[in-house]
Motif scaffolding. Sequence first.
Motif, PDB file in Angstrom:
ATOM      1  N   PHE A   1       0.851  -1.188   0.000  1.00  0.00           N
ATOM      2  CA  PHE A   1       0.000   0.000   0.000  1.00  0.00           C
ATOM      3  C   PHE A   1       0.893   1.246   0.000  1.00  0.00           C
ATOM      4  CE2 PHE A   1      -2.456  -3.379   1.999  1.00  0.00           C
ATOM      5  CZ  PHE A   1      -3.629  -3.328   1.267  1.00  0.00           C
ATOM      6  N   THR A   2       0.739   2.057  -1.034  1.00  0.00           N
ATOM      7  CA  THR A   2       1.609   3.229  -1.202  1.00  0.00           C
ATOM      8  C   THR A   2       0.888   4.547  -0.979  1.00  0.00           C
ATOM      9  OG1 THR A   2       1.164   3.246  -3.586  1.00  0.00           O
ATOM     10  CG2 THR A   2       3.070   1.983  -2.830  1.00  0.00           C
ATOM     11  N   GLU A   3      -0.430   4.491  -0.758  1.00  0.00           N
ATOM     12  CA  GLU A   3      -1.210   5.699  -0.508  1.00  0.00           C
ATOM     13  C   GLU A   3      -1.692   5.709   0.942  1.00  0.00           C
ATOM     14  OE1 GLU A   3      -1.644   8.149  -2.594  1.00  0.00           O
ATOM     15  OE2 GLU A   3      -0.678   7.163  -4.305  1.00  0.00           O
ATOM     16  N   ALA A   4      -1.584   6.869   1.581  1.00  0.00           N
ATOM     17  CA  ALA A   4      -2.049   6.990   2.958  1.00  0.00           C
ATOM     18  C   ALA A   4      -3.573   6.881   3.021  1.00  0.00           C
ATOM     19  CB  ALA A   4      -1.603   8.327   3.545  1.00  0.00           C
ATOM     20  N   GLY A   5      -4.074   6.478   4.167  1.00  0.00           N
ATOM     21  CA  GLY A   5      -5.518   6.383   4.354  1.00  0.00           C
ATOM     22  C   GLY A   5      -5.943   5.009   4.839  1.00  0.00           C
ATOM     23  N   SER A   6      -7.255   4.826   4.894  1.00  0.00           N
ATOM     24  CA  SER A   6      -7.832   3.572   5.389  1.00  0.00           C
ATOM     25  C   SER A   6      -8.325   2.719   4.228  1.00  0.00           C
ATOM     26  CB  SER A   6      -8.999   3.871   6.340  1.00  0.00           C
ATOM     27  OG  SER A   6      -8.542   4.596   7.476  1.00  0.00           O
ATOM     28  N   TYR A   7      -8.128   1.421   4.350  1.00  0.00           N
ATOM     29  CA  TYR A   7      -8.491   0.490   3.296  1.00  0.00           C
ATOM     30  C   TYR A   7      -9.521  -0.517   3.816  1.00  0.00           C
ATOM     31  CZ  TYR A   7      -4.444   2.149   0.649  1.00  0.00           C
ATOM     32  OH  TYR A   7      -3.546   2.927  -0.047  1.00  0.00           O
ATOM     33  N   ASP A   8     -10.622  -0.642   3.066  1.00  0.00           N
ATOM     34  CA  ASP A   8     -11.597  -1.691   3.320  1.00  0.00           C
ATOM     35  C   ASP A   8     -11.133  -2.949   2.588  1.00  0.00           C
ATOM     36  OD1 ASP A   8     -13.022   0.344   4.522  1.00  0.00           O
ATOM     37  OD2 ASP A   8     -14.338   0.652   2.789  1.00  0.00           O
ATOM     38  N   VAL A   9     -11.263  -4.102   3.261  1.00  0.00           N
ATOM     39  CA  VAL A   9     -10.796  -5.363   2.681  1.00  0.00           C
ATOM     40  C   VAL A   9     -11.949  -6.355   2.660  1.00  0.00           C
ATOM     41  CG1 VAL A   9      -9.135  -7.256   2.838  1.00  0.00           C
ATOM     42  CG2 VAL A   9      -8.472  -4.945   3.549  1.00  0.00           C
ATOM     43  N   THR A  10     -12.127  -6.996   1.512  1.00  0.00           N
ATOM     44  CA  THR A  10     -13.163  -8.025   1.355  1.00  0.00           C
ATOM     45  C   THR A  10     -12.563  -9.240   0.670  1.00  0.00           C
ATOM     46  OG1 THR A  10     -14.986  -6.425   1.209  1.00  0.00           O
ATOM     47  CG2 THR A  10     -15.376  -8.610   0.268  1.00  0.00           C
ATOM     48  N   ILE A  11     -12.910 -10.415   1.145  1.00  0.00           N
ATOM     49  CA  ILE A  11     -12.563 -11.661   0.464  1.00  0.00           C
ATOM     50  C   ILE A  11     -13.857 -12.394   0.127  1.00  0.00           C
ATOM     51  CG2 ILE A  11     -12.172 -12.763   2.715  1.00  0.00           C
ATOM     52  CD1 ILE A  11     -10.424 -14.815   1.308  1.00  0.00           C
ATOM     53  N   ILE A  12     -13.965 -12.825  -1.129  1.00  0.00           N
ATOM     54  CA  ILE A  12     -15.105 -13.622  -1.602  1.00  0.00           C
ATOM     55  C   ILE A  12     -14.567 -14.967  -2.061  1.00  0.00           C
ATOM     56  CG2 ILE A  12     -17.008 -13.788  -3.253  1.00  0.00           C
ATOM     57  CD1 ILE A  12     -16.874 -10.734  -3.527  1.00  0.00           C
ATOM     58  N   THR A  13     -15.106 -16.036  -1.510  1.00  0.00           N
ATOM     59  CA  THR A  13     -14.723 -17.374  -1.958  1.00  0.00           C
ATOM     60  C   THR A  13     -15.880 -18.001  -2.725  1.00  0.00           C
ATOM     61  OG1 THR A  13     -15.426 -18.377   0.140  1.00  0.00           O
ATOM     62  CG2 THR A  13     -13.115 -17.733  -0.059  1.00  0.00           C
ATOM     63  N   THR A  14     -15.536 -18.788  -3.731  1.00  0.00           N
ATOM     64  CA  THR A  14     -16.521 -19.473  -4.564  1.00  0.00           C
ATOM     65  C   THR A  14     -16.205 -20.960  -4.583  1.00  0.00           C
ATOM     66  OG1 THR A  14     -16.738 -17.506  -5.971  1.00  0.00           O
ATOM     67  CG2 THR A  14     -17.613 -19.587  -6.830  1.00  0.00           C
ATOM     68  N   SER A  15     -17.193 -21.779  -4.222  1.00  0.00           N
ATOM     69  CA  SER A  15     -16.982 -23.221  -4.167  1.00  0.00           C
ATOM     70  C   SER A  15     -16.983 -23.825  -5.569  1.00  0.00           C
ATOM     71  CB  SER A  15     -18.077 -23.878  -3.325  1.00  0.00           C
ATOM     72  OG  SER A  15     -19.319 -23.828  -4.019  1.00  0.00           O
ATOM     73  N   LEU A  16     -16.622 -25.094  -5.653  1.00  0.00           N
ATOM     74  CA  LEU A  16     -16.654 -25.798  -6.932  1.00  0.00           C
ATOM     75  C   LEU A  16     -18.071 -25.862  -7.491  1.00  0.00           C
ATOM     76  CD1 LEU A  16     -14.227 -28.764  -6.125  1.00  0.00           C
ATOM     77  CD2 LEU A  16     -13.761 -26.769  -7.565  1.00  0.00           C
ATOM     78  N   ASP A  17     -19.078 -25.766  -6.617  1.00  0.00           N
ATOM     79  CA  ASP A  17     -20.480 -25.784  -7.053  1.00  0.00           C
ATOM     80  C   ASP A  17     -20.995 -24.393  -7.412  1.00  0.00           C
ATOM     81  OD1 ASP A  17     -21.012 -28.614  -6.634  1.00  0.00           O
ATOM     82  OD2 ASP A  17     -20.785 -28.176  -4.505  1.00  0.00           O
ATOM     83  N   GLY A  18     -20.167 -23.350  -7.235  1.00  0.00           N
ATOM     84  CA  GLY A  18     -20.575 -21.999  -7.574  1.00  0.00           C
ATOM     85  C   GLY A  18     -21.197 -21.213  -6.438  1.00  0.00           C
ATOM     86  N   CYS A  19     -21.186 -21.764  -5.223  1.00  0.00           N
ATOM     87  CA  CYS A  19     -21.721 -21.034  -4.071  1.00  0.00           C
ATOM     88  C   CYS A  19     -20.664 -20.062  -3.553  1.00  0.00           C
ATOM     89  CB  CYS A  19     -22.144 -21.997  -2.967  1.00  0.00           C
ATOM     90  SG  CYS A  19     -23.436 -23.163  -3.474  1.00  0.00           S
ATOM     91  N   LYS A  20     -21.127 -18.904  -3.062  1.00  0.00           N
ATOM     92  CA  LYS A  20     -20.217 -17.851  -2.628  1.00  0.00           C
ATOM     93  C   LYS A  20     -20.442 -17.490  -1.171  1.00  0.00           C
ATOM     94  CE  LYS A  20     -20.153 -15.664  -7.229  1.00  0.00           C
ATOM     95  NZ  LYS A  20     -18.734 -15.906  -7.558  1.00  0.00           N
ATOM     96  N   ASP A  21     -19.333 -17.145  -0.498  1.00  0.00           N
ATOM     97  CA  ASP A  21     -19.398 -16.572   0.841  1.00  0.00           C
ATOM     98  C   ASP A  21     -18.333 -15.497   0.925  1.00  0.00           C
ATOM     99  OD1 ASP A  21     -20.349 -16.136   3.345  1.00  0.00           O
ATOM    100  OD2 ASP A  21     -19.536 -17.961   4.255  1.00  0.00           O
ATOM    101  N   SER A  22     -18.463 -14.594   1.874  1.00  0.00           N
ATOM    102  CA  SER A  22     -17.533 -13.472   1.946  1.00  0.00           C
ATOM    103  C   SER A  22     -17.361 -12.983   3.373  1.00  0.00           C
ATOM    104  CB  SER A  22     -18.019 -12.314   1.057  1.00  0.00           C
ATOM    105  OG  SER A  22     -19.239 -11.787   1.560  1.00  0.00           O
ATOM    106  N   VAL A  23     -16.252 -12.285   3.582  1.00  0.00           N
ATOM    107  CA  VAL A  23     -15.976 -11.592   4.835  1.00  0.00           C
ATOM    108  C   VAL A  23     -15.422 -10.224   4.468  1.00  0.00           C
ATOM    109  CG1 VAL A  23     -14.620 -11.542   6.964  1.00  0.00           C
ATOM    110  CG2 VAL A  23     -15.500 -13.712   6.115  1.00  0.00           C
ATOM    111  N   SER A  24     -15.858  -9.183   5.182  1.00  0.00           N
ATOM    112  CA  SER A  24     -15.373  -7.824   4.948  1.00  0.00           C
ATOM    113  C   SER A  24     -14.973  -7.177   6.268  1.00  0.00           C
ATOM    114  CB  SER A  24     -16.443  -6.958   4.269  1.00  0.00           C
ATOM    115  OG  SER A  24     -16.762  -7.444   2.976  1.00  0.00           O
ATOM    116  N   HIS A  25     -13.900  -6.370   6.206  1.00  0.00           N
ATOM    117  CA  HIS A  25     -13.518  -5.529   7.333  1.00  0.00           C
ATOM    118  C   HIS A  25     -13.385  -4.094   6.824  1.00  0.00           C
ATOM    119  CE1 HIS A  25     -13.186  -8.581  10.286  1.00  0.00           C
ATOM    120  NE2 HIS A  25     -12.064  -9.128   9.845  1.00  0.00           N
ATOM    121  N   ILE A  26     -14.158  -3.186   7.421  1.00  0.00           N
ATOM    122  CA  ILE A  26     -14.061  -1.768   7.069  1.00  0.00           C
ATOM    123  C   ILE A  26     -12.853  -1.159   7.775  1.00  0.00           C
ATOM    124  CG2 ILE A  26     -15.262   0.447   7.061  1.00  0.00           C
ATOM    125  CD1 ILE A  26     -16.544  -1.724   5.327  1.00  0.00           C
TER     126      ILE A  26
END
Length: 198
Positions: A139-164
Amino acid sequence: AITAEVFPSNLTICPGDSVLVNSVISGGNDGPYLCTLQDGTVVSQDFYLYPEGQDTTINYTFTAKDLCGSPHGTDNFSIKILALPPVSLFSDVQFGCEPLKVTFLDSSKFIGQTYFWTFTNTDANVNSFSYAKNPTMNFTEAGSYDVTIITTSLDGCKDSVSHIDMINGYGSANVVGDLCEAKAFRSLLLNKKTWDNI
């Protein structure tokens, strides 16, 4: 006698998906028909289901009756609800001076799922992404970053976690020096309890 047949749009779904069920009913006094499910819920001849849970199968019985007491018609079907893919979100660093190198970790078991990470700093107009399981970002820019991860199963189902505001950068250490380090130390004191509990 009444004949009832149902035609679900899908017999296998991901958690949170709906199912459209169409029915064809004939016989008896030719309607109108009273349609119910196994728990007594009244439905129309065409209706939506919103099955709950995951990694399970729900069995349904559809019953059609008329107002003349004709022998009712029934049809059975099952909806399989798939499992969500595992997902978790951690990082080795949460704050510091730019350039800030951070490794993100999904510590959940790998069972074939794919990954999509996003890193967003709205004030600096930064939108980065990664497809790695455990990406390392600079990260080269100052400030706050929101982070999200989305996972997709072999069957196409999705789940996610986010931190503001998961990652906080305080500017270049070469420019602000002691001020940046002071802010980082203050954040360490303020955020230690919060991050220990995640």
